[in-house]
Write a protein that holds these residues in place. Sequence first.
Motif, mmCIF file in Angstrom:
data_model
loop_
_atom_site.group_PDB
_atom_site.id
_atom_site.type_symbol
_atom_site.label_atom_id
_atom_site.label_comp_id
_atom_site.label_asym_id
_atom_site.label_seq_id
_atom_site.Cartn_x
_atom_site.Cartn_y
_atom_site.Cartn_z
ATOM 1 N N GLN A 172 57.870 -20.795 -5.960
ATOM 2 C CA GLN A 172 57.357 -21.986 -6.637
ATOM 3 C C GLN A 172 56.491 -21.631 -7.838
ATOM 4 O OE1 GLN A 172 58.523 -24.886 -5.572
ATOM 5 N NE2 GLN A 172 59.579 -23.828 -3.917
ATOM 6 N N GLY A 173 56.528 -20.365 -8.255
ATOM 7 C CA GLY A 173 55.742 -19.930 -9.403
ATOM 8 C C GLY A 173 54.350 -19.425 -9.040
ATOM 9 N N GLU A 174 53.982 -19.540 -7.773
ATOM 10 C CA GLU A 174 52.677 -19.029 -7.353
ATOM 11 C C GLU A 174 52.752 -17.508 -7.243
ATOM 12 O OE1 GLU A 174 54.969 -19.418 -3.558
ATOM 13 O OE2 GLU A 174 54.806 -20.600 -5.376
ATOM 14 N N LYS A 175 51.640 -16.865 -7.501
ATOM 15 C CA LYS A 175 51.584 -15.404 -7.420
ATOM 16 C C LYS A 175 50.648 -15.010 -6.287
ATOM 17 C CE LYS A 175 52.408 -14.757 -12.304
ATOM 18 N NZ LYS A 175 52.947 -13.616 -12.954
ATOM 19 N N SER A 176 50.980 -13.902 -5.642
ATOM 20 C CA SER A 176 50.161 -13.387 -4.547
ATOM 21 C C SER A 176 49.956 -11.889 -4.721
ATOM 22 C CB SER A 176 50.844 -13.626 -3.203
ATOM 23 O OG SER A 176 51.031 -14.995 -2.968
#
Length: 107
Positions: free
Chosen positions: A56-60
């Motif tokens: 979803q475009g989130e980065k971790s």
Amino acid sequence: PEALEKWPVSLMEKLLPRHMQIVYDINWRFLQQVRAKYGDDWERISRMSIIEDGPQGEKSVRMAYLAVVASHTVNGVAAIHSDIIKNTVFKDFAGLFPDKFQNKTNG
């Protein structure tokens, strides 16, 4: 692998901005090593990056990957555990750093 901890980049940037700058620098330098050995294998680079781009475009931040890259050695708690981490969980890293993965027990 589902037990490998990931922290949202957005949270780390908010709470630990300087630490996150250091993580980005470590990741950049590490990925230069990956490219030096494997070239522009973008699938491998993405797979090994400390920073994961989510669907979803989130980065971790992959905390275990950060630990492997930043550590001198990685030790399993038993021979079977050492084999599992070398041959499955951290297979790409063991290929890049074969001497980093060891097995030493107290018994």
